[in-house]
Design a protein around this motif. Sequence first.
Motif, mmCIF file in Angstrom:
data_model
loop_
_atom_site.group_PDB
_atom_site.id
_atom_site.type_symbol
_atom_site.label_atom_id
_atom_site.label_comp_id
_atom_site.label_asym_id
_atom_site.label_seq_id
_atom_site.Cartn_x
_atom_site.Cartn_y
_atom_site.Cartn_z
ATOM 1 N N TRP A 158 0.795 -1.218 0.000
ATOM 2 C CA TRP A 158 0.000 0.000 0.000
ATOM 3 C C TRP A 158 0.836 1.279 0.000
ATOM 4 O O TRP A 158 0.369 2.338 -0.436
ATOM 5 N N SER A 159 2.063 1.184 0.497
ATOM 6 C CA SER A 159 2.885 2.401 0.561
ATOM 7 C C SER A 159 3.189 2.943 -0.836
ATOM 8 O O SER A 159 3.486 4.124 -1.003
ATOM 9 N N LEU A 160 3.091 2.089 -1.868
ATOM 10 C CA LEU A 160 3.348 2.549 -3.242
ATOM 11 C C LEU A 160 2.377 3.641 -3.674
ATOM 12 O O LEU A 160 2.695 4.448 -4.557
ATOM 13 N N ILE A 161 1.186 3.652 -3.085
ATOM 14 C CA ILE A 161 0.209 4.695 -3.434
ATOM 15 C C ILE A 161 -0.041 5.621 -2.238
ATOM 16 O O ILE A 161 -1.015 6.370 -2.220
ATOM 17 N N GLY A 162 0.847 5.550 -1.249
ATOM 18 C CA GLY A 162 0.710 6.448 -0.099
ATOM 19 C C GLY A 162 -0.449 6.081 0.809
ATOM 20 O O GLY A 162 -0.955 6.927 1.551
ATOM 21 N N ALA A 163 -0.878 4.819 0.744
ATOM 22 C CA ALA A 163 -1.980 4.367 1.602
ATOM 23 C C ALA A 163 -1.424 3.564 2.782
ATOM 24 O O ALA A 163 -0.297 3.078 2.743
ATOM 25 N N ARG A 164 -2.249 3.429 3.843
ATOM 26 C CA ARG A 164 -1.798 2.755 5.055
ATOM 27 C C ARG A 164 -2.912 1.818 5.529
ATOM 28 O O ARG A 164 -4.018 2.272 5.832
ATOM 29 N N PRO A 165 -2.634 0.506 5.567
ATOM 30 C CA PRO A 165 -3.652 -0.434 6.036
ATOM 31 C C PRO A 165 -3.793 -0.366 7.553
ATOM 32 O O PRO A 165 -2.810 -0.097 8.252
ATOM 33 N N TYR A 166 -5.004 -0.566 8.046
ATOM 34 C CA TYR A 166 -5.208 -0.587 9.502
ATOM 35 C C TYR A 166 -6.491 -1.352 9.794
ATOM 36 O O TYR A 166 -7.260 -1.674 8.873
ATOM 37 N N THR A 167 -6.707 -1.653 11.044
ATOM 38 C CA THR A 167 -7.939 -2.317 11.458
ATOM 39 C C THR A 167 -8.772 -1.289 12.205
ATOM 40 O O THR A 167 -8.271 -0.646 13.131
ATOM 41 N N ASN A 168 -10.023 -1.077 11.760
ATOM 42 C CA ASN A 168 -10.799 -0.002 12.382
ATOM 43 C C ASN A 168 -11.416 -0.437 13.718
ATOM 44 O O ASN A 168 -11.221 -1.580 14.158
ATOM 45 N N ALA A 169 -12.139 0.487 14.376
ATOM 46 C CA ALA A 169 -12.676 0.232 15.719
ATOM 47 C C ALA A 169 -13.643 -0.958 15.740
ATOM 48 O O ALA A 169 -13.824 -1.603 16.780
ATOM 49 N N ASP A 170 -14.239 -1.252 14.579
ATOM 50 C CA ASP A 170 -15.152 -2.397 14.507
ATOM 51 C C ASP A 170 -14.427 -3.687 14.114
ATOM 52 O O ASP A 170 -15.067 -4.700 13.803
ATOM 53 N N GLY A 171 -13.092 -3.638 14.093
ATOM 54 C CA GLY A 171 -12.330 -4.841 13.759
ATOM 55 C C GLY A 171 -12.254 -5.139 12.274
ATOM 56 O O GLY A 171 -11.817 -6.211 11.856
ATOM 57 N N GLU A 172 -12.699 -4.164 11.460
ATOM 58 C CA GLU A 172 -12.685 -4.376 10.011
ATOM 59 C C GLU A 172 -11.353 -3.922 9.406
ATOM 60 O O GLU A 172 -10.763 -2.944 9.862
ATOM 61 N N GLN A 173 -10.961 -4.602 8.340
ATOM 62 C CA GLN A 173 -9.746 -4.192 7.637
ATOM 63 C C GLN A 173 -10.064 -2.987 6.754
ATOM 64 O O GLN A 173 -11.120 -2.936 6.104
ATOM 65 N N ALA A 174 -9.151 -2.043 6.737
ATOM 66 C CA ALA A 174 -9.366 -0.827 5.951
ATOM 67 C C ALA A 174 -8.014 -0.254 5.551
ATOM 68 O O ALA A 174 -6.968 -0.700 6.051
#
Lengths: 153, 153, 153, 153, 153
Positions: free
Chosen positions: D59-75
């Motif tokens: 994801w860093s190739l497009i300046g994006a950052r993966p994370y898990t949100n407060a509901d436990g979902e991948q985003a």
Amino acid sequence: MSIQIHLVGPLGTNITIEVQEEREIFPTLRKYGKSGWSSGDLPAGGVSLPLAMADIFDWSLIGARPYTNADGEQAVMYRGQSYKRRELEEVDTKKLKLPKIVKYSRGARPTDLPHLKEGEDGGVQYITLISFRGGGKVLDAYVDAAKAAGTAG
Amino acid sequence: MSIQIHLVGPLGTNITIEVQEEREIFPTLRKYGKSGWSSGDLPAGGVSLPLAMADIFDWSLIGARPYTNADGEQAVMYRGQSYKRRELEEVDTKKLKLPKIVKYSRGARPTDLPHLKEGEDGGVQYITLISFRGGGKVLDAYVDAAKAAGTAG
Amino acid sequence: MSIQIHLVGPLGTNITIEVQEEREIFPTLRKYGKSGWSSGDLPAGGVSLPLAMADIFDWSLIGARPYTNADGEQAVMYRGQSYKRRELEEVDTKKLKLPKIVKYSRGARPTDLPHLKEGEDGGVQYITLISFRGGGKVLDAYVDAAKAAGTAG
Amino acid sequence: MSIQIHLVGPLGTNITIEVQEEREIFPTLRKYGKSGWSSGDLPAGGVSLPLAMADIFDWSLIGARPYTNADGEQAVMYRGQSYKRRELEEVDTKKLKLPKIVKYSRGARPTDLPHLKEGEDGGVQYITLISFRGGGKVLDAYVDAAKAAGTAG
Amino acid sequence: MSIQIHLVGPLGTNITIEVQEEREIFPTLRKYGKSGWSSGDLPAGGVSLPLAMADIFDWSLIGARPYTNADGEQAVMYRGQSYKRRELEEVDTKKLKLPKIVKYSRGARPTDLPHLKEGEDGGVQYITLISFRGGGKVLDAYVDAAKAAGTAG
């Protein structure tokens, strides 16, 4: 000093040419213009130049190429589209005064940007490339020397 | 250090000029502006400058040229379009308070981008180039020294 | 290594500044930002920063200037437009949970690009410059050191 | 040889980084991408990559950052907006055949450009960042080596 | 002399490659085009080339890749979208005269820019990448030498 000229090619290719002196700008535009490269976009609604330049404007400056079409009409090819020469004669009546205008325009296409289209909604719409009108003085830098010599001859 | 100034010419030509020092930016804009080259786009709705600059703004900074039209009105030519000077006098009544404004504007054309047009739908629409209003202080860098001297004299 | 920073001035002027090292990017933005130059466009709908930065964000990074208007309200001037500070207090009821938000916004103008306008069609429309919300951590690079010291003191 | 990489920062800042060799392009995108800088715009409608890359795309190739949100979902967070991972399972019935798709998308906002919004008019509208689908081969240059090792492990 | 070529990658990445001589422009476009990088945008409505080039055009110049799809149809992949080859045979009746045309087009998607879509409102809409038509002469610079040899053989 260094000057960069930004150009677009017939396939949409974007390049930048570096020259060392200001006086190289126009010859560079002419050289690449002869192969259909052009720099930037003409103003929406078309550029306006003095009427006296209608027959001596150097089309290569904008990457355009004058030609005579199959019907014997004068036209220029610019970025893959053909614009026909139209002459609007002077009107000088009590009701209406219009100067002589020589313009190059073409019918609008569905894929033209909406704001570039002129004419009534629902009626015929067209795109103007360039208009020659009025008594402004000839801009020597824009003149095709060969044509100017021919005109003067 | 190196600074590049991006310019658009009267035929839409896109070039980049390199200068070596920051203090060359404004003289370069002025020099090319006198031949109708300008850099970037004014903000939509026109730029706003202090009223005190209405008569001393250096139009060459944006590639514009002031002139007096055939009807004796003051105008500027900018990118092939003529903008007329309009003076809106101060209004100071119980109901309405409006400051004095000097603005340069022109009637909208069909080929103007829709969001740049001001005025009511179906009514007269216009494009504002620049407004001079309010008591902000004069920005020396934007002043035409010759005019400022004339005004002071 | 060489890094170029692309800037837009108060009159729309487009320039590119060259610096030699990455750590010069932010000081250069600050230096030019103090004279109203800014780089690129904020995201449509406004940029979002952590709430903890609402009072210490360095506005010069985007060429904006904070001031107090004639009505005593806090505002910032950005590209010739004034954005007022608005504080939306936290809502924490059974029905509705909204975090505290500090936002800088202004009423929409006819010449704003349509997609930038928020609010109901036919109702009041506005443009958001920046929102401070949520518990994200303070980005040191974006902080105005003088203000941060004042806040801490 | 010299190669310039054009980047946009989290505040909209426009810079250009010069590198000396082609093999520095991707590491430079990754380095700046980790701080939220990205280059250019993804194609409208989102970019499409092979399904096999869904868990190993860098994801860093497009300046994006993966994370898990407060509901436990991948985003992923991209240019200040959060895009959620959605998995569309394969459909293989007599009536309908649809391949498995992993996509990252978000609900549309009023300030999104109209043509980027997908979904029915008047119904739910969304913006797709990226879709992973089909049996295309993994593009090694786009892979996050750490994740690929983890997946293989 | 120095020439810069501006390219967009499959992920939208914007880079600029510097070459030293004009004759390096096309080989550079070809080299990067083979990895899906392309320069600028084709004209809206698609570019038009002579019919004689339909089988020998070098797709790598625009970052496109020809392939045969699962249904055995000829197609090209360009910026993540597939365009199918369609042949419109010559029509030569009393009523209608149409030249032979070979065109590459695809169905329009909701996220295409509105002005790029052709076809009737409410009916099928499509996007044209390129049309080969008319008797213009073959542009050697645009030819895929391997294919031209095959065609001649």
